[in-house]
Design a protein around this motif. Structure first.
Motif, PDB file in Angstrom:
ATOM      1  N   LEU A 210      20.230  46.949 -63.370  1.00 51.78           N
ATOM      2  CA  LEU A 210      21.471  47.452 -63.549  1.00 51.78           C
ATOM      3  C   LEU A 210      21.835  47.064 -65.340  1.00 51.78           C
ATOM      4  O   LEU A 210      21.808  46.076 -65.335  1.00 51.78           O
ATOM      5  CB  LEU A 210      22.652  46.937 -62.499  1.00 51.78           C
ATOM      6  N   PRO A 211      22.546  48.011 -65.888  1.00 53.19           N
ATOM      7  CA  PRO A 211      22.726  47.864 -67.310  1.00 53.19           C
ATOM      8  C   PRO A 211      24.221  47.061 -67.170  1.00 53.19           C
ATOM      9  O   PRO A 211      24.904  46.896 -66.486  1.00 53.19           O
ATOM     10  CB  PRO A 211      22.912  49.054 -67.864  1.00 53.19           C
ATOM     11  N   GLN A 212      24.064  45.858 -68.357  1.00 53.93           N
ATOM     12  CA  GLN A 212      25.536  45.078 -68.691  1.00 53.93           C
ATOM     13  C   GLN A 212      25.977  46.058 -69.711  1.00 53.93           C
ATOM     14  O   GLN A 212      25.612  47.011 -70.278  1.00 53.93           O
ATOM     15  CB  GLN A 212      25.194  43.874 -69.297  1.00 53.93           C
ATOM     16  N   HIS A 213      27.482  45.621 -69.758  1.00 53.13           N
ATOM     17  CA  HIS A 213      28.263  46.753 -71.051  1.00 53.13           C
ATOM     18  C   HIS A 213      28.980  45.248 -71.483  1.00 53.13           C
ATOM     19  O   HIS A 213      29.339  44.298 -71.268  1.00 53.13           O
ATOM     20  CB  HIS A 213      29.171  47.458 -70.059  1.00 53.13           C
ATOM     21  N   ARG A 214      29.613  45.712 -72.756  1.00 56.94           N
ATOM     22  CA  ARG A 214      30.291  44.848 -73.579  1.00 56.94           C
ATOM     23  C   ARG A 214      31.828  45.100 -73.411  1.00 56.94           C
ATOM     24  O   ARG A 214      32.671  46.168 -72.970  1.00 56.94           O
ATOM     25  CB  ARG A 214      30.204  45.289 -74.809  1.00 56.94           C
TER      26      ARG A 214
ATOM     27  N   LEU B 218      29.615  41.850 -69.684  1.00 64.56           N
ATOM     28  CA  LEU B 218      30.289  42.146 -68.347  1.00 64.56           C
ATOM     29  C   LEU B 218      28.957  42.696 -67.622  1.00 64.56           C
ATOM     30  O   LEU B 218      28.446  43.613 -67.909  1.00 64.56           O
ATOM     31  CB  LEU B 218      31.511  43.014 -68.659  1.00 64.56           C
ATOM     32  N   PHE B 219      29.245  42.054 -66.319  1.00 66.71           N
ATOM     33  CA  PHE B 219      28.142  42.492 -65.182  1.00 66.71           C
ATOM     34  C   PHE B 219      28.986  43.563 -64.206  1.00 66.71           C
ATOM     35  O   PHE B 219      30.160  43.740 -64.455  1.00 66.71           O
ATOM     36  CB  PHE B 219      27.938  41.340 -64.513  1.00 66.71           C
ATOM     37  N   PRO B 220      28.130  44.330 -63.702  1.00 70.59           N
ATOM     38  CA  PRO B 220      28.831  45.475 -62.725  1.00 70.59           C
ATOM     39  C   PRO B 220      29.551  44.560 -61.640  1.00 70.59           C
ATOM     40  O   PRO B 220      29.374  43.649 -61.038  1.00 70.59           O
ATOM     41  CB  PRO B 220      27.832  45.904 -62.008  1.00 70.59           C
TER      42      PRO B 220
ATOM     43  N   GLY C 136      24.006  38.304 -59.927  1.00 73.13           N
ATOM     44  CA  GLY C 136      24.598  38.675 -61.414  1.00 73.13           C
ATOM     45  C   GLY C 136      25.717  39.861 -61.246  1.00 73.13           C
ATOM     46  O   GLY C 136      25.797  40.623 -62.032  1.00 73.13           O
ATOM     47  N   PHE C 137      26.421  39.810 -60.151  1.00 71.58           N
ATOM     48  CA  PHE C 137      27.691  40.666 -60.069  1.00 71.58           C
ATOM     49  C   PHE C 137      29.154  39.854 -59.933  1.00 71.58           C
ATOM     50  O   PHE C 137      28.941  38.837 -59.973  1.00 71.58           O
ATOM     51  CB  PHE C 137      27.501  41.447 -58.784  1.00 71.58           C
ATOM     52  N   GLU C 138      29.813  40.751 -60.664  1.00 69.52           N
ATOM     53  CA  GLU C 138      31.380  40.439 -60.609  1.00 69.52           C
ATOM     54  C   GLU C 138      31.838  40.737 -59.251  1.00 69.52           C
ATOM     55  O   GLU C 138      31.406  41.938 -58.722  1.00 69.52           O
ATOM     56  CB  GLU C 138      32.041  41.007 -61.594  1.00 69.52           C
ATOM     57  N   GLY C 139      32.784  40.047 -58.560  1.00 69.27           N
ATOM     58  CA  GLY C 139      33.086  40.419 -57.082  1.00 69.27           C
ATOM     59  C   GLY C 139      34.741  40.940 -57.236  1.00 69.27           C
ATOM     60  O   GLY C 139      35.393  40.131 -57.836  1.00 69.27           O
ATOM     61  N   GLU C 140      35.077  41.775 -56.669  1.00 70.56           N
ATOM     62  CA  GLU C 140      36.470  42.228 -56.419  1.00 70.56           C
ATOM     63  C   GLU C 140      36.720  42.415 -54.970  1.00 70.56           C
ATOM     64  O   GLU C 140      36.419  43.478 -54.379  1.00 70.56           O
ATOM     65  CB  GLU C 140      36.839  43.572 -57.266  1.00 70.56           C
ATOM     66  N   ILE C 141      36.964  41.378 -54.411  1.00 70.64           N
ATOM     67  CA  ILE C 141      37.071  41.282 -52.948  1.00 70.64           C
ATOM     68  C   ILE C 141      38.488  41.425 -52.334  1.00 70.64           C
ATOM     69  O   ILE C 141      39.320  40.542 -52.875  1.00 70.64           O
ATOM     70  CB  ILE C 141      36.319  40.022 -52.126  1.00 70.64           C
ATOM     71  N   ALA C 142      38.787  42.151 -51.454  1.00 71.42           N
ATOM     72  CA  ALA C 142      40.203  42.139 -50.691  1.00 71.42           C
ATOM     73  C   ALA C 142      40.290  40.881 -50.205  1.00 71.42           C
ATOM     74  O   ALA C 142      39.444  40.246 -49.301  1.00 71.42           O
ATOM     75  CB  ALA C 142      40.506  43.204 -49.981  1.00 71.42           C
TER      76      ALA C 142
END
Length: 293
Positions: free
Chosen positions: A177-181, A188-190, A211-217
């Motif tokens: 998976l690509p990273q982005h700036r 920044l990771f997905p 290697g992921f960021e988490g957005e968890i309810a």
């Protein structure tokens, strides 16, 4: 009336045929009498498999005089054991990424429980259907709802343990998976968007390792307030439930269940590719209607 429009089935069959090969002779050359029953063409069996996928009917009901239910089962076993379904999905995702582009900055993962009255390797006591036999599918999709990877499990398996194989399988499908700036130049990771069922320290540790960021309810907070970007995977489950076989599995082997999951996901990717390409590309044989039934 065809089960699916030719704009969906023909591209799928081209890739399918390239993977299974067509060099097998019409008659078996090892037969001692030099003759045998004619081999049913793969395209005929493929159409019957699509009929079973769309309608969800048993093979005895979709069988015809030119293709028996036993032929469908034998050929289906061969294709599933060879991993053709997964390879077809990988090919369609590569085509979508090349022509449209996968939106991989935000991912969403969730599970869905469907019926599995015949039991089997991925059937268990359903917690939402009065204890009847059911199958769960865990799906990861991009920010537009394109299915990236699917995992089949028992209905009574919790979503959290299925997160790791679901996310790891994305790399097998589309590569790293690509990273982005970020706005300040940081990497920044997905981001993976999850519902409150995944709210645990174990899940957060897993996302950090992968290697992921988490957005968890968070548990205890009303869902509409923290809905986030989880709606794409909910829509993906709705698309997949349009196929009768996925709503009610009658096959008992896990490899067959996952073959149908990948085949339905490949059709979903092709459908989205055509709909989104209409505003970006022009081709002489494009469908005349935006709604591909």
């Amino acid at each position: 009336m065809p089960l699916l429009p030719a704009s969906l089935t023909e591209p799928l069959w081209v890739e399918f045929a390239a993977l299974i090969g067509s060099d097998r002779p019409e008659f078996d050359p090892t037969h001692p009498w030099g003759c045998h029953r004619r081999r049913i063409p793969d395209r005929v069996v493929f159409d019957h498999v699509l009929a079973a996928l769309v309608h969800g009917s048993g093979y005895e009901r979709v069988a015809t005089a030119g293709c028996s239910d036993r032929t469908i089962r034998r050929r289906l076993d061969q294709w599933a054991e060879a991993g053709i379904g997964e390879q077809v999905l990988r090919t369609t995702l590569a085509g979508y990424d090349q022509m449209i582009g996968l939106d991989l900055d935000d991912l969403s993962v969730d599970g869905s429980i469907t019926k599995s009255p015949g039991g089997g390797e991925v059937a268990g006591r359903s917690p939402v259907d009065r204890g009847k036999q059911g199958t769960k599918r865990s799906v990861a999709c991009d920010n537009q709802g394109i299915p990236l990877h699917l995992v089949a499990a028992r209905a009574n398996d919790h979503d959290s343990p299925l997160l790791e194989p679901t996310l790891v399988g994305i790399v097998d499908m589309i590569g790293p998976l690509p990273q982005h700036r970020g706005v300040h130049g940081e990497d920044l990771f997905p981001t993976v968007h999850l519902d409150r069922g995944y709210d645990s320290g174990k899940t957060r540790d897993l996302l950090e390792i992968l290697g992921f960021e988490g957005e968890i309810a968070v548990k205890g907070v009303p869902a509409p307030i923290q809905a986030g970007r989880r709606w794409p995977v909910e829509r993906t489950h709705s698309w997949l439930n349009g196929y009768g076989k996925l709503r009610r599995f009658t096959d008992q082997r896990k490899v067959i269940v996952e073959f149908y999951l990948h085949l339905a996901a490949a059709l979903t990717v092709i459908r989205r590719l055509i709909n989104q390409a209409r505003s970006l590309h022009r081709w002489p044989t494009r469908p005349t209607t935006r709604r591909l039934r």
